[in-house]
Enzyme design. Structure first.
Site, PDB file in Angstrom:
ATOM      1  N   LYS A 167       1.280  -0.993  -0.436  1.00  0.00           N
ATOM      2  CA  LYS A 167      -0.019  -0.181  -0.133  1.00  0.00           C
ATOM      3  C   LYS A 167       1.104   1.268   0.038  1.00  0.00           C
ATOM      4  O   LYS A 167       1.982   1.627   0.732  1.00  0.00           O
ATOM      5  CB  LYS A 167      -0.900  -0.096   1.327  1.00  0.00           C
ATOM      6  N   GLY A 173     -24.402   2.786   4.630  1.00  0.00           N
ATOM      7  CA  GLY A 173     -23.768   3.187   3.678  1.00  0.00           C
ATOM      8  C   GLY A 173     -24.076   3.483   2.104  1.00  0.00           C
ATOM      9  O   GLY A 173     -23.974   1.942   1.837  1.00  0.00           O
ATOM     10  N   GLY A 208     -23.291   4.729  -0.758  1.00  0.00           N
ATOM     11  CA  GLY A 208     -22.037   5.049  -1.981  1.00  0.00           C
ATOM     12  C   GLY A 208     -22.354   3.950  -3.543  1.00  0.00           C
ATOM     13  O   GLY A 208     -23.534   3.540  -3.480  1.00  0.00           O
ATOM     14  N   ASN A 209     -20.961   3.825  -3.636  1.00  0.00           N
ATOM     15  CA  ASN A 209     -20.574   3.331  -4.703  1.00  0.00           C
ATOM     16  C   ASN A 209     -21.340   1.797  -4.556  1.00  0.00           C
ATOM     17  O   ASN A 209     -21.954   1.022  -5.025  1.00  0.00           O
ATOM     18  CB  ASN A 209     -19.759   3.013  -5.071  1.00  0.00           C
ATOM     19  N   VAL A 210     -20.805   1.274  -3.682  1.00  0.00           N
ATOM     20  CA  VAL A 210     -20.974  -0.606  -2.441  1.00  0.00           C
ATOM     21  C   VAL A 210     -22.458  -0.525  -2.364  1.00  0.00           C
ATOM     22  O   VAL A 210     -23.172  -1.517  -3.121  1.00  0.00           O
ATOM     23  CB  VAL A 210     -20.106  -0.549  -1.887  1.00  0.00           C
TER      24      VAL A 210
HETATM   25  P1  NAD Z   1     -18.640   5.919  -0.738  1.00  0.00           P
HETATM   26  O1  NAD Z   1     -17.568   6.930  -0.416  1.00  0.00           O
HETATM   27  O2  NAD Z   1     -18.670   5.647  -2.288  1.00  0.00           O
HETATM   28  O3  NAD Z   1     -19.744   5.418  -0.056  1.00  0.00           O
HETATM   29  C1  NAD Z   1     -19.982   5.643   1.300  1.00  0.00           C
HETATM   30  C2  NAD Z   1     -21.419   6.001   2.049  1.00  0.00           C
HETATM   31  O4  NAD Z   1     -21.768   6.211   3.498  1.00  0.00           O
HETATM   32  C3  NAD Z   1     -21.874   7.764   1.389  1.00  0.00           C
HETATM   33  O5  NAD Z   1     -22.635   7.544   0.704  1.00  0.00           O
HETATM   34  C4  NAD Z   1     -21.503   8.458   2.498  1.00  0.00           C
HETATM   35  O6  NAD Z   1     -22.485   9.331   2.375  1.00  0.00           O
HETATM   36  C5  NAD Z   1     -21.908   7.727   3.588  1.00  0.00           C
HETATM   37  N1  NAD Z   1     -21.862   7.708   5.131  1.00  0.00           N
HETATM   38  C6  NAD Z   1     -20.866   8.160   5.369  1.00  0.00           C
HETATM   39  N2  NAD Z   1     -20.717   8.123   6.966  1.00  0.00           N
HETATM   40  C7  NAD Z   1     -21.382   7.329   7.255  1.00  0.00           C
HETATM   41  C8  NAD Z   1     -21.938   7.511   8.378  1.00  0.00           C
HETATM   42  N3  NAD Z   1     -21.527   7.667   9.918  1.00  0.00           N
HETATM   43  N4  NAD Z   1     -23.322   6.585   8.568  1.00  0.00           N
HETATM   44  C9  NAD Z   1     -23.572   6.092   7.391  1.00  0.00           C
HETATM   45  N5  NAD Z   1     -23.225   6.182   5.876  1.00  0.00           N
HETATM   46  C10 NAD Z   1     -22.538   7.442   6.343  1.00  0.00           C
HETATM   47  O7  NAD Z   1     -17.994   4.318  -0.654  1.00  0.00           O
HETATM   48  P2  NAD Z   1     -17.968   3.218  -1.309  1.00  0.00           P
HETATM   49  O8  NAD Z   1     -16.832   2.875  -2.177  1.00  0.00           O
HETATM   50  O9  NAD Z   1     -19.042   3.092  -1.462  1.00  0.00           O
HETATM   51  O10 NAD Z   1     -17.048   1.757  -0.455  1.00  0.00           O
HETATM   52  C11 NAD Z   1     -18.376   1.939   1.572  1.00  0.00           C
HETATM   53  C12 NAD Z   1     -16.980   0.862   2.543  1.00  0.00           C
HETATM   54  O11 NAD Z   1     -17.142  -0.676   1.452  1.00  0.00           O
HETATM   55  C13 NAD Z   1     -15.938   1.802   2.624  1.00  0.00           C
HETATM   56  O12 NAD Z   1     -15.681   1.012   4.275  1.00  0.00           O
HETATM   57  C14 NAD Z   1     -14.697   1.427   1.824  1.00  0.00           C
HETATM   58  O13 NAD Z   1     -13.437   1.397   1.953  1.00  0.00           O
HETATM   59  C15 NAD Z   1     -15.284   0.192   1.844  1.00  0.00           C
HETATM   60  N6  NAD Z   1     -14.543  -1.020   0.637  1.00  0.00           N
HETATM   61  C16 NAD Z   1     -14.857  -0.492  -0.686  1.00  0.00           C
HETATM   62  C17 NAD Z   1     -14.802  -0.801  -1.825  1.00  0.00           C
HETATM   63  C18 NAD Z   1     -14.472  -1.050  -3.531  1.00  0.00           C
HETATM   64  O14 NAD Z   1     -14.549  -0.870  -4.457  1.00  0.00           O
HETATM   65  N7  NAD Z   1     -15.364   0.471  -3.155  1.00  0.00           N
HETATM   66  C19 NAD Z   1     -13.882  -1.963  -1.849  1.00  0.00           C
HETATM   67  C20 NAD Z   1     -13.884  -3.124  -0.703  1.00  0.00           C
HETATM   68  C21 NAD Z   1     -14.108  -1.650  -0.035  1.00  0.00           C
END
Ligand code: NAD
Length: 351
Positions: free
Chosen positions: A82, A180, A182-184
């Site tokens: 990393k 949450g 977001g993207n996932v």
């Molecule tokens: P993202 O930034 O697209 O979405 C995160 C969402 O969480 C946002 O909508 C945000 O408003 C919301 N959020 C933030 N704080 C919050 C809280 N206290 N309570 C409720 N919602 C809250 O991120 P993502 O890409 O969807 O990733 C989500 C999680 O999964 C993260 O922890 C990330 O590290 C993990 N992750 C993501 C991937 C990936 O491929 N994107 C891969 C492995 C792990």
């Protein structure tokens, strides 16, 4: 002052740690290569305005070790690494800075392959890619945003957990609290909805909540209550450390299966969950879909999808082994990863 170097509390036999500086571009980076027994170290680069070098080093050491375990359990022939860049992504980012980082990666000759993490975008990957071929997530090596694959892996993990607990992976009539969106989280909610699950959704972003309520006939709750919802599954897809000594007694679902990184505040929380009969899908296992997509960028879509769906089978084995041994799923996952690393040792003639 905190101990540094080999005495650093997060140092875990890391093979190589590089401090990279480029005065012209204003680059300060730490690249940590934890373990390359399975192959070159693959892991993203995070840009963050760390207040000091020690915090940047701490993150690089901790996250790179996490990648070793994640890649090993995902069955990838990649080790763990990393990088972090000490800079504010909102103010300090430039193509020069990204290229300077790319040159540092290139100087490692392929021992470390970088990608996107917090603070960086696909455009930044292109800039890095102009200075090194050891990068994923560019238009040359890109399938698009990896998060749909992360969501697919989490979906399969949820099915696996349901199958383990209830004897059937069927989502019809099951309730899932998705925290949450977001993207996932949003994509996961779509998969679950399409499979017949009832959804309870939460996010600090009210627009995301409104969209999910409208799209999936979901019920919304305050995000502080998401873990208390009486449901079959709690899927944390926002921030880490949400499972802790305060929230564990309040949990309303017998399964925790979501994408958030570092869900357990303390390693001992895994044991507490097991003692309370709560089935926990270890975060780095269930959220590996994205890194699988980066690692397997050169295979056909159906091959990649089958690989990501394999997360469900990996979790099944972890759940079964944990049940037989009466252990926490998180400890079992760590051990399976360590077994794979030791097997690589034997193959390579290392002891
Ligand atoms: P993202 O930034 O697209 O979405 C995160 C969402 O969480 C946002 O909508 C945000 O408003 C919301 N959020 C933030 N704080 C919050 C809280 N206290 N309570 C409720 N919602 C809250 O991120 P993502 O890409 O969807 O990733 C989500 C999680 O999964 C993260 O922890 C990330 O590290 C993990 N992750 C993501 C991937 C990936 O491929 N994107 C891969 C492995 C792990």
């Amino acid at each position: 002052m905190n101990p540094s170097g080999f005495d650093h509390p997060e140092f875990d036999g890391h093979e190589k740690v590089v401090f990279g500086h480029d005065a012209g571009a204003g680059l300060y980076t730490v690249i940590a290569i934890h373990d390359t027994r399975l192959g070159p170290a693959l892991g993203g680069c995070r840009m963050w305005p760390y207040p000091n070098t020690d915090e940047a080093l701490t993150d690089a050491l901790r996250l790179s070790r996490g990648m070793t375990y994640k890649n090993a359990l995902a069955g990838l022939d990649y080790g763990g690494g990393k990088a972090v860049i000490i800079a504010d992504p909102k103010k300090d980012k430039s193509a020069d800075l990204m290229q300077a980082f790319g040159r540092k990666v290139d100087a490692l000759g392929g021992l470390y392959i970088t990608g996107e993490d917090v603070g960086l975008t696909p455009a930044d990957m292109e800039a890095i890619g102009s200075a090194t071929e050891h990068v994923r997530g560019t238009s040359k090596t890109h399938r698009g945003d990896p998060s749909p694959y992360t969501a697919l892996g989490v979906y399969c993990g949820i099915q696996s957990a349901l199958g383990h607990l209830y004897g059937s992976p069927d989502l019809r009539g099951r309730t899932v609290s998705v925290q949450g969106l977001g993207n996932v989280g949003f994509t996961l909610a779509r998969f679950l909805h399409d499979a017949g699950a009832k959804l309870v959704v939460s996010d600090i972003n009210s627009n995301a909540v409104d969209r999910a309520v409208a799209a999936f006939s979901a019920r919304s709750v305050d995000t502080r209550d998401a873990h208390t919802v009486e449901a079959d599954v709690f899927a944390p897809c926002a921030l880490g450390a949400g499972i802790n000594s305060t929230t564990i007694p309040q949990l309303g679902a017998p399964i925790i299966a979501g994408s958030a990184n570092n869900q357990l505040a303390e390693p001992s929380d895994g044991k507490t969950l097991a003692e309370r009969g709560i089935l926990y899908a270890p975060d780095y296992v269930i959220n590996a879909g994205g890194v699988i997509a980066l690692a397997r960028h050169d295979v056909e879509d159906d091959v990649l999808e089958a690989d990501v769906r394999g997360i469900g089978e990996t979790l099944k084995q972890i759940f079964e082994r944990a049940k037989v041994k009466g252990e926490a799923t998180a400890s079992v996952a760590d051990r399976i990863a360590e077994e794979r690393l030791s097997a690589a040792d034997n193959k390579n003639g290392r002891t």
